[in-house]
Design an enzyme around this catalytic site. Structure first.
Site, PDB file in Angstrom:
ATOM      1  CG  ASP A 199      -6.178   0.102   6.280  1.00 12.11           C
ATOM      2  OD1 ASP A 199      -5.904  -0.919   5.611  1.00 12.11           O
ATOM      3  OD2 ASP A 199      -5.351   1.006   6.481  1.00 12.11           O
ATOM      4  N   GLY A 220      -0.312  -2.096   5.974  1.00 17.16           N
ATOM      5  CA  GLY A 220      -0.221  -3.389   6.645  1.00 17.16           C
ATOM      6  C   GLY A 220      -1.557  -4.108   6.607  1.00 17.16           C
ATOM      7  N   GLY A 245      -5.016  -4.528   6.915  1.00 16.05           N
ATOM      8  CA  GLY A 245      -6.050  -3.509   7.004  1.00 16.05           C
ATOM      9  C   GLY A 245      -7.145  -3.794   7.998  1.00 16.05           C
ATOM     10  CB  THR A 273      -0.881  -0.011   1.260  1.00 17.65           C
ATOM     11  OG1 THR A 273      -1.764  -1.106   1.194  1.00 17.65           O
ATOM     12  CG2 THR A 273      -1.676   1.278   1.383  1.00 17.65           C
ATOM     13  CB  VAL A 328     -13.708  -2.418   1.458  1.00 12.68           C
ATOM     14  CG1 VAL A 328     -13.186  -1.006   1.692  1.00 12.68           C
ATOM     15  CG2 VAL A 328     -14.562  -2.472   0.194  1.00 12.68           C
TER      16      VAL A 328
END
Length: 310
Positions: free
Chosen positions: A207, A227, A229, A176, A205
């Site tokens: 974070d 990391g 989520g 990410t 979905v």
């Protein structure tokens, strides 16, 4: 006001031999954001420019080069947030767009909503003029085919085996990306973008598009998380940093406390970056690696793969 910017490329365990490319990509992206801020641009412009550079670099798990879900296509999540009026915009489950972070910004600037998802996000992106773009790279496709052929070995009978697998086989993980900045007017902003978790369920979905979880900005600080989520979501990690600062803690103290709590509660594989209104950039992580780069004031861009042990 002291301008500053910090960005990350994903917490985890990066592939052997990939350190130099990961760190260099972060340094180049932050330099692009630095030019925006030193020219008097906004923190929102700076974090978006930084994240776009990372989305366009296929070594990171965002935009082009994002990981594939279980069915073999990319579902992209991204968000932006600005301390001015607590403005926020996000997209989740977005497909076939080159720069989801820019679509998230359009949600914030052109609609009354905070988040658009799935088909709705896709339709909005096209209406806003974002053309069709296939983010799947040959390398990600090859990784996906290999994982699907060995799905029983990877997943086994318990989903927790996936976490163990990713820890032991970092070649399957990307990272990410995110950035946080403060501009010369004292406005703070953050932006985060991801392809999510490799081999994730369709529709998952994490974070990254959720204000207060993977991305947050207020008058005290701006932050981005990376990391696992699900743990960041449960703890609302970036919002928790701001709340601790509201109780009188300095940014570094607050960020370290939130990271320590994530460790105690979940043994979470996560990392956090943030910058405060005074232009102090901070990065910490509970993983072996988290490539990141930063600058503050008139100083040059600095970058590294991991924060040295205290």
């Amino acid at each position: 006001m002291a301008v500053a910017l910090i960005a990350h490329g994903g917490a985890g365990k990066w592939r052997p031999g990939s350190d130099d490319d990961a760190v260099a990509g972060l340094a180049d992206a932050v330099e692009a954001g630095r030019r925006v801020l030193l020219a008097g641009g906004s923190s929102l412009d700076a974090v978006c420019e930084t994240v776009v550079r990372l989305e366009d670099n296929p070594i990171y798990n965002a935009g082009t080069g994002a990981v594939l879900n279980f069915d073999g296509f990319c579902e992209l999540d991204a968000s932006v947030m600005e301390s001015r009026e607590s403005r926020a915009g996000a997209v989740s489950g977005l497909q076939r767009v080159k720069n989801p972070v820019l679509v998230a910004r359009k949600v914030m600037e052109e609609t009354d909503h905070v988040m658009l998802t799935g088909d709705g996000a896709q339709r909005f992106a096209r209406v806003m003029g974002f053309p069709d773009h296939d983010p799947v790279t040959p390398a990600r496709r090859a990784d996906w085919m290999d994982k699907r052929n060995r799905v029983d070995e990877i997943l086994g009978q318990r989903a927790l085996k996936m976490r163990k697998f990713l820890q032991e086989h970092p070649e399957y993980a990307g990272g990410t990306v995110g950035a946080a900045a403060v501009d010369s007017r004292g406005v703070l902003a953050a932006a985060t973008s991801t392809g999510g978790v490799t081999l994730k369920m369709v529709g998952r979905v994490g974070d990254s598009p959720v204000p207060g979880a993977g991305n947050y900005a207020d008058v005290r600080m701006a932050a981005s998380a990376t990391g696992t989520g699900e743990f960041v979501l449960r703890s609302l990690a970036t919002r928790a940093i701001a709340e601790r600062m509201g109780q009188g803690e300095a940014l570094e103290q607050a960020l370290e406390a939130v990271l320590a709590q994530l460790g105690r509660d979940y043994d979470a594989d996560v990392g956090l970056i943030a910058v405060d209104a005074a232009g102090t950039p901070v990065a910490r992580h509970r993983t072996r690696d988290m490539p990141h780069a930063w600058f503050s004031g008139e100083g040059p861009v600095a970058s590294r793969m991991r924060v040295p042990p205290a």
